[in-house]
Design a protein around this motif. Structure first.
Motif, PDB file in Angstrom:
ATOM      1  N   LYS A 118      29.298  26.274  48.445  1.00  0.00           N
ATOM      2  CA  LYS A 118      29.360  26.824  49.798  1.00  0.00           C
ATOM      3  C   LYS A 118      29.759  28.288  49.711  1.00  0.00           C
ATOM      4  CE  LYS A 118      30.856  24.327  53.231  1.00  0.00           C
ATOM      5  NZ  LYS A 118      31.694  23.572  54.194  1.00  0.00           N
ATOM      6  N   PHE A 119      29.004  29.146  50.413  1.00  0.00           N
ATOM      7  CA  PHE A 119      29.336  30.561  50.514  1.00  0.00           C
ATOM      8  C   PHE A 119      30.097  30.775  51.817  1.00  0.00           C
ATOM      9  CE2 PHE A 119      25.751  32.687  47.815  1.00  0.00           C
ATOM     10  CZ  PHE A 119      26.165  31.951  46.713  1.00  0.00           C
ATOM     11  N   VAL A 120      31.298  31.321  51.719  1.00  0.00           N
ATOM     12  CA  VAL A 120      32.121  31.570  52.900  1.00  0.00           C
ATOM     13  C   VAL A 120      32.472  33.047  52.955  1.00  0.00           C
ATOM     14  CG1 VAL A 120      34.252  30.994  54.117  1.00  0.00           C
ATOM     15  CG2 VAL A 120      33.087  29.244  52.767  1.00  0.00           C
ATOM     16  N   HIS A 121      32.269  33.656  54.118  1.00  0.00           N
ATOM     17  CA  HIS A 121      32.568  35.075  54.291  1.00  0.00           C
ATOM     18  C   HIS A 121      34.058  35.274  54.516  1.00  0.00           C
ATOM     19  CE1 HIS A 121      32.663  38.706  57.155  1.00  0.00           C
ATOM     20  NE2 HIS A 121      32.593  39.161  55.933  1.00  0.00           N
ATOM     21  N   LYS A 122      34.678  36.136  53.683  1.00  0.00           N
ATOM     22  CA  LYS A 122      36.085  36.492  53.845  1.00  0.00           C
ATOM     23  C   LYS A 122      36.217  38.001  53.748  1.00  0.00           C
ATOM     24  CE  LYS A 122      38.175  32.253  51.984  1.00  0.00           C
ATOM     25  NZ  LYS A 122      39.109  31.697  50.963  1.00  0.00           N
ATOM     26  N   ASN A 123      36.538  38.628  54.873  1.00  0.00           N
ATOM     27  CA  ASN A 123      36.666  40.087  54.931  1.00  0.00           C
ATOM     28  C   ASN A 123      35.378  40.749  54.447  1.00  0.00           C
ATOM     29  OD1 ASN A 123      39.349  39.919  55.897  1.00  0.00           O
ATOM     30  ND2 ASN A 123      40.094  39.597  53.821  1.00  0.00           N
ATOM     31  N   GLU A 177      33.148  21.732  45.626  1.00  0.00           N
ATOM     32  CA  GLU A 177      33.983  20.533  45.735  1.00  0.00           C
ATOM     33  C   GLU A 177      35.369  20.865  46.288  1.00  0.00           C
ATOM     34  OE1 GLU A 177      33.923  18.861  41.833  1.00  0.00           O
ATOM     35  OE2 GLU A 177      31.829  18.208  41.987  1.00  0.00           O
ATOM     36  N   GLY A 178      35.382  21.745  47.301  1.00  0.00           N
ATOM     37  CA  GLY A 178      36.621  22.063  47.995  1.00  0.00           C
ATOM     38  C   GLY A 178      37.488  23.117  47.340  1.00  0.00           C
ATOM     39  N   GLN A 179      37.083  23.635  46.173  1.00  0.00           N
ATOM     40  CA  GLN A 179      37.881  24.636  45.476  1.00  0.00           C
ATOM     41  C   GLN A 179      37.079  25.912  45.268  1.00  0.00           C
ATOM     42  OE1 GLN A 179      39.282  22.877  41.806  1.00  0.00           O
ATOM     43  NE2 GLN A 179      41.002  21.880  42.818  1.00  0.00           N
ATOM     44  N   GLU A 180      37.755  27.049  45.412  1.00  0.00           N
ATOM     45  CA  GLU A 180      37.087  28.328  45.174  1.00  0.00           C
ATOM     46  C   GLU A 180      36.883  28.510  43.676  1.00  0.00           C
ATOM     47  OE1 GLU A 180      38.505  32.838  45.345  1.00  0.00           O
ATOM     48  OE2 GLU A 180      38.152  32.039  47.371  1.00  0.00           O
ATOM     49  N   ILE A 181      35.622  28.717  43.280  1.00  0.00           N
ATOM     50  CA  ILE A 181      35.320  28.896  41.861  1.00  0.00           C
ATOM     51  C   ILE A 181      34.988  30.345  41.526  1.00  0.00           C
ATOM     52  CG2 ILE A 181      34.528  26.522  41.565  1.00  0.00           C
ATOM     53  CD1 ILE A 181      31.635  27.646  41.631  1.00  0.00           C
ATOM     54  N   ASN A 182      34.709  31.145  42.556  1.00  0.00           N
ATOM     55  CA  ASN A 182      34.415  32.551  42.306  1.00  0.00           C
ATOM     56  C   ASN A 182      34.379  33.296  43.628  1.00  0.00           C
ATOM     57  OD1 ASN A 182      33.589  34.955  40.954  1.00  0.00           O
ATOM     58  ND2 ASN A 182      32.521  33.705  39.441  1.00  0.00           N
ATOM     59  N   SER A 183      34.324  34.625  43.550  1.00  0.00           N
ATOM     60  CA  SER A 183      34.160  35.462  44.734  1.00  0.00           C
ATOM     61  C   SER A 183      33.592  36.799  44.294  1.00  0.00           C
ATOM     62  CB  SER A 183      35.495  35.652  45.466  1.00  0.00           C
ATOM     63  OG  SER A 183      36.443  36.279  44.628  1.00  0.00           O
ATOM     64  N   PHE A 184      32.873  37.440  45.197  1.00  0.00           N
ATOM     65  CA  PHE A 184      32.302  38.742  44.883  1.00  0.00           C
ATOM     66  C   PHE A 184      32.115  39.528  46.164  1.00  0.00           C
ATOM     67  CE2 PHE A 184      28.763  35.857  45.556  1.00  0.00           C
ATOM     68  CZ  PHE A 184      27.855  36.586  46.311  1.00  0.00           C
ATOM     69  N   ASN A 185      32.047  40.845  46.036  1.00  0.00           N
ATOM     70  CA  ASN A 185      31.754  41.683  47.195  1.00  0.00           C
ATOM     71  C   ASN A 185      30.638  42.642  46.845  1.00  0.00           C
ATOM     72  OD1 ASN A 185      32.831  44.308  46.263  1.00  0.00           O
ATOM     73  ND2 ASN A 185      34.812  43.271  46.337  1.00  0.00           N
ATOM     74  N   PHE A 186      30.184  43.386  47.849  1.00  0.00           N
ATOM     75  CA  PHE A 186      28.977  44.175  47.682  1.00  0.00           C
ATOM     76  C   PHE A 186      29.242  45.580  47.164  1.00  0.00           C
ATOM     77  CE2 PHE A 186      28.022  40.794  50.611  1.00  0.00           C
ATOM     78  CZ  PHE A 186      26.866  40.287  50.059  1.00  0.00           C
TER      79      PHE A 186
END
Length: 203
Positions: free
Chosen positions: A48-53, A61-70
């Motif tokens: 799932k991709f969720v927008h944060k800031n 599976e309910g846990q954040e496995i990574n994040s990235f910004n532009f």
């Protein structure tokens, strides 16, 4: 650059809080029993991709496995609309370079996400009282403009070029500064004549 400066499609605005589920092809590290090492194998999994800031959080599976910004060298490549698949190349928040295939559920979702991601890569317009190429002061006789490629504040004389920028979702001809024009001309010269609708230089 960043998500906050882009116009989000309506269906994205409605669902940003809950996130979007995609099939993503990413490395899955499995143990190699013969050598007692971990070898990556690419697998498709639901995330799932969720927008944060200004970033995208990737949830599995309910846990954040990574994040990235532009701002971290994100790029949309290898578009395959017939398969509803595109590839994102990016540097994650841990400074690791990654390449993921993303598969959407519908053509509408695919088209809107491609457009949204590319728009999010657009440079923010720079505020300046002088042309950032020739240093002329802006006023009644010297109008202020902006390059759609780099965001520099420029005068009319320093922005005689019009070009499409498909990598930023500019499908119509937009204003380009002379510096970016040279780079675009160099990249496209081997592929397209300069007098095609993709690139024009004002006389």
């Amino acid at each position: 650059m960043g998500i906050s400066g882009s116009k989000k499609p309506k269906f994205l605005l409605a669902k940003f809080a809950e996130g979007f589920e995609f099939e993503v092809c990413m490395p899955n590290y499995v143990e190699n029993t013969s050598s007692s090492t971990h070898c990556p194998t690419n697998i498709w999994c639901i995330v799932k991709f969720v927008h944060k800031n200004t970033s995208i959080s990737v949830i599995k599976e309910g846990q954040e496995i990574n994040s990235f910004n532009f701002d971290h060298n994100c790029e949309v490549t290898n578009e395959q609309p017939e398969e509803l698949i595109f590839t994102i190349k990016f540097t994650d928040d841990y400074k690791k370079s990654l390449r993921w295939k993303v598969r959407c559920k519908t053509l509408e979702e695919y088209s809107e996400w491609i457009k949204f991601l590319k728009q999010s890569l657009r440079s923010k317009w720079i505020i300046s009282s002088k042309c950032q190429i020739c240093s002329k002061s802006f006023g009644f006789r010297v109008r202020k403009h902006h390059c759609r490629k780099c965001g520099k504040c420029i005068c009319d004389d320093c922005s005689p070029i019009r070009s499409t920028l498909p990598e930023l979702a500019y499908t119509e001809m937009v204003r380009i500064c002379t510096e970016c024009g040279k780079k675009i001309e160099s990249n496209r010269k081997s592929m397209l004549p300069l007098d095609t609708p993709n690139f024009t230089h004002r006389k």
